[in-house]
Design a protein around this motif. Structure first.
Motif, PDB file in Angstrom:
ATOM      1  N   ALA A 114       1.357  -0.828   0.064  1.00  0.00           N
ATOM      2  CA  ALA A 114       0.313  -0.155   0.094  1.00  0.00           C
ATOM      3  C   ALA A 114       0.881   1.170   0.051  1.00  0.00           C
ATOM      4  CB  ALA A 114      -1.279  -0.040   1.056  1.00  0.00           C
ATOM      5  N   ARG A 115       0.517   2.518  -0.460  1.00  0.00           N
ATOM      6  CA  ARG A 115       0.930   4.153  -0.353  1.00  0.00           C
ATOM      7  C   ARG A 115      -0.391   4.315  -0.949  1.00  0.00           C
ATOM      8  NH1 ARG A 115       4.979   1.360   0.771  1.00  0.00           N
ATOM      9  NH2 ARG A 115       6.786   1.502   0.115  1.00  0.00           N
ATOM     10  N   THR A 116      -0.015   5.410  -0.411  1.00  0.00           N
ATOM     11  CA  THR A 116      -1.226   6.834  -0.781  1.00  0.00           C
ATOM     12  C   THR A 116      -0.050   8.149  -2.291  1.00  0.00           C
ATOM     13  OG1 THR A 116       0.315   8.483   0.653  1.00  0.00           O
ATOM     14  CG2 THR A 116      -1.519   6.923   1.825  1.00  0.00           C
ATOM     15  N   VAL A 117      -0.751   8.840  -2.716  1.00  0.00           N
ATOM     16  CA  VAL A 117      -0.579   9.630  -3.647  1.00  0.00           C
ATOM     17  C   VAL A 117       0.486  10.531  -3.216  1.00  0.00           C
ATOM     18  CG1 VAL A 117      -2.763   8.984  -5.116  1.00  0.00           C
ATOM     19  CG2 VAL A 117      -2.086  10.988  -3.065  1.00  0.00           C
ATOM     20  N   LEU A 120       4.685   5.007  -7.609  1.00  0.00           N
ATOM     21  CA  LEU A 120       3.510   4.065  -7.226  1.00  0.00           C
ATOM     22  C   LEU A 120       3.751   3.239  -8.256  1.00  0.00           C
ATOM     23  CD1 LEU A 120       0.924   7.426  -7.232  1.00  0.00           C
ATOM     24  CD2 LEU A 120       1.947   6.266  -5.929  1.00  0.00           C
ATOM     25  N   SER A 121       4.692   2.917  -9.131  1.00  0.00           N
ATOM     26  CA  SER A 121       4.969   1.600  -9.787  1.00  0.00           C
ATOM     27  C   SER A 121       4.418   0.251  -9.002  1.00  0.00           C
ATOM     28  CB  SER A 121       6.114   2.127 -10.538  1.00  0.00           C
ATOM     29  OG  SER A 121       5.841   0.743 -11.622  1.00  0.00           O
ATOM     30  N   ARG A 122       3.690  -0.167  -9.384  1.00  0.00           N
ATOM     31  CA  ARG A 122       3.809  -1.367  -9.567  1.00  0.00           C
ATOM     32  C   ARG A 122       3.271  -1.170  -6.998  1.00  0.00           C
ATOM     33  NH1 ARG A 122       7.490  -6.079 -10.910  1.00  0.00           N
ATOM     34  NH2 ARG A 122       6.301  -7.261 -10.150  1.00  0.00           N
ATOM     35  N   ARG A 123       2.261  -0.798  -6.911  1.00  0.00           N
ATOM     36  CA  ARG A 123       1.734   0.068  -5.483  1.00  0.00           C
ATOM     37  C   ARG A 123       0.311   0.000  -5.374  1.00  0.00           C
ATOM     38  NH1 ARG A 123       6.749  -1.011  -5.104  1.00  0.00           N
ATOM     39  NH2 ARG A 123       8.467  -0.845  -4.065  1.00  0.00           N
ATOM     40  N   ALA A 129      -2.187   8.363 -10.847  1.00  0.00           N
ATOM     41  CA  ALA A 129      -1.629   6.248 -10.601  1.00  0.00           C
ATOM     42  C   ALA A 129      -1.696   5.458 -11.636  1.00  0.00           C
ATOM     43  CB  ALA A 129      -2.257   6.389  -8.968  1.00  0.00           C
ATOM     44  N   LEU A 130      -2.858   6.291 -12.642  1.00  0.00           N
ATOM     45  CA  LEU A 130      -3.157   4.912 -13.922  1.00  0.00           C
ATOM     46  C   LEU A 130      -0.988   5.816 -14.958  1.00  0.00           C
ATOM     47  CD1 LEU A 130      -6.698   5.295 -15.323  1.00  0.00           C
ATOM     48  CD2 LEU A 130      -5.160   3.894 -13.243  1.00  0.00           C
ATOM     49  N   ARG A 131      -0.482   6.850 -14.440  1.00  0.00           N
ATOM     50  CA  ARG A 131      -0.239   6.586 -15.128  1.00  0.00           C
ATOM     51  C   ARG A 131       1.812   6.074 -14.885  1.00  0.00           C
ATOM     52  NH1 ARG A 131      -2.244  11.883 -15.659  1.00  0.00           N
ATOM     53  NH2 ARG A 131      -0.759  12.917 -13.726  1.00  0.00           N
ATOM     54  N   GLN A 132       1.576   6.317 -13.178  1.00  0.00           N
ATOM     55  CA  GLN A 132       2.429   5.761 -12.924  1.00  0.00           C
ATOM     56  C   GLN A 132       3.138   4.262 -12.398  1.00  0.00           C
ATOM     57  OE1 GLN A 132       3.851   7.127  -9.298  1.00  0.00           O
ATOM     58  NE2 GLN A 132       4.269  10.058  -9.881  1.00  0.00           N
ATOM     59  N   VAL A 162      -5.949   0.434  -7.552  1.00  0.00           N
ATOM     60  CA  VAL A 162      -6.197   1.334  -6.461  1.00  0.00           C
ATOM     61  C   VAL A 162      -7.387   1.080  -5.805  1.00  0.00           C
ATOM     62  CG1 VAL A 162      -7.480   4.136  -6.971  1.00  0.00           C
ATOM     63  CG2 VAL A 162      -5.641   3.133  -8.365  1.00  0.00           C
ATOM     64  N   VAL A 163      -7.679   2.092  -3.828  1.00  0.00           N
ATOM     65  CA  VAL A 163      -8.225   1.410  -3.442  1.00  0.00           C
ATOM     66  C   VAL A 163      -8.912   2.753  -2.624  1.00  0.00           C
ATOM     67  CG1 VAL A 163      -8.858   0.479  -1.165  1.00  0.00           C
ATOM     68  CG2 VAL A 163      -7.359  -0.509  -2.706  1.00  0.00           C
TER      69      VAL A 163
END
Length: 566
Positions: free
Chosen positions: A69-72, A77-80, A97-100, A105-106
């Protein structure tokens, strides 16, 4: 057994101090370690829409999640798994998030969805004011995405996970390289894992629609008034789509109209020369598939149908629960002298004289056959050259309120008012065509409306999600609607529509509701650091045992008290 174990430990303490130290310290660390319940949290998640319509895929294409898990706020953010709260959510951050190449996404939703502001207008959407979640969810479904997207309801444990992840993600950017390395090795993380399988297409799914009628009196070939409302809801997540306004309000109004007119049709003095046909359609949110098949069955595949006779008009009810305005959406302005024109004028007169607080207008929009999606349900009838229009409080079909998971039950004070406004013109148009019936013989619609029953129907409709992927032919939603229609109408029957296997118009997918686990984990570098520490510890213990005599003499020399000299 416990006595034997205690004897072994007692002998161990007496025999060798180094052996005792090596065994005792790890045992203490194990005993004081966190309990398993504090290291994991299980919660329910709801996956974003996944469907195909007219061969075009929409929504998320993936359902498997097993990543950290990560936040924006994190730099990488790759593979997180990117966790967001609805209060801080924006379409730009979702696109980031999608670009990285985020792994998932939750989005965490508040407990009270009705408290979320929903005052977004069409002007806001057209001018790109997308920093609110209301129109953003609508944009998320515009295209497909490979990344699995889930929604979860907020609780104390999930909020704690988000807070810890946010602290870990936001602090890394302001630290030095050494501090980042130390923080990475010592910080706690969370591994988000779903328990379900990969999604797959649902075969032979049947969308169910219901039909009932009230026969008029006065001979054959009577004109027919058709009242239509689609019962299914739509939102970014099917299991969160309760559709209170769209279209629980339309269905509840249709049932109340069926009850009122069944009462009028019971007595000869108020039994008019109009056939009334009520149709509760399924698949309305998927380009009105139920209505399309129903029209094909009645107009193309049968010799006797009320739709093939003289249809006065078709009235579609859609999103009538909120707001203080009323709009009659038409594809073609009604001609003067027609029943449609009489209904329009009666609506204008009743609103102006009895309900001045309601703003009424007619909205004209031509049918665009080049669009993949029709704007309103009446356009399905307009394509088949049947006079139809839609009654709604929304001025445009493009507003995101028609497909929002925030469309939940609220205090609808205007629903009964609009119901009365819709009922009076129907009575007036009907009475204009029957010489023996006039306004004086019909009870006041406001007095006849049962507000408690209407409210109970709305409460029941909004008590469960009614997405088309969740309402099959054996659903309690369909059976209950069939029961209510059968209580007021005659010849109630079901109509089914299934997708063509060779060229399906719609395809639904499963795995829309899953269980997710958040495990407290350490990063990989922590394992390396722990291995180095354990190796160093064992090495020190080995050297201490091999040179125990020297170590003992040093310790004794230090601890031995000094002798006083005189």
């Amino acid at each position: 057994m416990f006595e034997e174990a205690s004897e072994v430990f007692d002998n161990m303490f007496k025999s060798s101090f180094p052996l005792t130290f090596i065994v005792f310290i790890p045992a203490v660390l194990i005993l004081v370690s966190p309990l398993p319940a504090e290291a994991a949290h299980e919660f329910t998640v709801y996956r974003m829409q996944q469907y195909d319509l007219q061969g075009q895929p929409y929504g998320t294409r993936n359902a498997i999640l097993n990543t950290e898990a990560r936040t924006v706020e994190a730099e990488v953010l790759s593979r997180r798994c990117v966790i967001m709260r609805l209060a801080d959510f924006s379409y730009e951050e979702y696109q980031k998030a999608l670009r990285q190449s985020a792994g998932a996404v939750v989005i965490i939703l508040p407990k009270n969805m009705s408290a979320v502001p929903q005052d977004i207008t069409s002007h806001d959407v057209c001018n790109g004011l997308l920093n609110t979640p209301f129109p953003s969810f609508h944009l998320m479904l515009a295209t497909e995405t490979i990344v699995p997207v889930y929604f979860a309801m907020e609780d104390d444990e999930l909020l704690s996970i988000y807070t810890q992840t946010l602290t870990s993600s936001s602090s890394q950017g302001s630290l030095s390289a050494a501090e980042v390395l130390l923080h990475t090795a010592t910080a706690n993380g969370f591994q988000m894992v779903t328990s379900g399988a990969q999604s797959k297409a649902i075969s032979d799914w049947a969308i169910t629609s219901l039909e009932g009628r009230l026969a008029g009196v006065g001979g054959e070939d009577l004109p027919t008034i058709v009242v239509v409302a689609h019962y299914d809801s739509f939102g970014v997540a099917p299991w969160l789509s309760y559709g209170a306004d769209s279209n629980g309000s339309g269905v509840s109004m249709l049932l109340e109209l069926a009850r009122l007119f069944s009462k009028l049709y019971t007595y000869k003095r108020t039994h008019a020369g109009y056939n009334l046909l009520f149709f509760v359609s399924g698949g309305g949110k998927f380009n009105y598939q139920g209505t399309k098949r129903w029209l094909e069955d009645n107009l193309d595949h049968t010799d006797s149908s009320l739709l093939q006779d003289n249809v006065a008009f078709v009235l579609c009810l859609d999103t009538l629960g909120n707001g203080d305005s009323l709009h009659l959406h038409v594809s073609k302005p009604p001609k003067e002298g027609s029943p449609q024109y009489s209904l329009l004028k009666e609506l204008e007169m009743v609103v102006a004289s009895q309900y001045p607080e309601v703003k009424f207008s007619m909205v004209h929009k031509k049918i665009n056959l080049a669009d993949d999606m029709l704007a309103w349900e009446h356009e399905r009838f307009g394509i088949r050259r049947l006079p139809a229009f839609t009654l709604s409080h929304l001025p445009s079909h493009r507003l995101a309120q028609r497909s929002s998971i925030m469309d939940v039950r609220s205090d609808w004070q205007t629903l009964v008012v609009i119901l009365c406004v819709a009922l009076w013109p129907l009575t007036s148009v009907r009475s204009c065509c029957t010489a023996h019936l006039c306004h004086d013989t019909v009870p006041s619609s406001r007095q006849q409306v049962q507000e408690d029953q209407l409210s109970a129907v709305v409460d029941w409709l909004t008590a469960q999600p009614r997405a088309a992927q969740l309402v099959d032919k054996d659903s309690s939603v369909v059976s209950t609607l069939e029961y209510h229609l059968g209580h007021y109408l005659k010849d109630v029957k079901r109509h089914y529509v299934k997708a063509d296997k060779r060229d399906p118009e719609f395809v639904f997918y499963d795995q829309l509701k899953q269980t997710m686990n958040a495990y407290r984990v350490k990063p990989a570098i922590f394992d390396l650091l722990l291995a180095v520490c354990i190796a160093a510890y064992l090495g020190m213990m080995y050297l201490a045992i091999q040179n125990f005599g020297v170590l003992y003499s040093v310790v004794r020399r230090i601890t031995q008290p000094k002798t006083k000299t005189h």
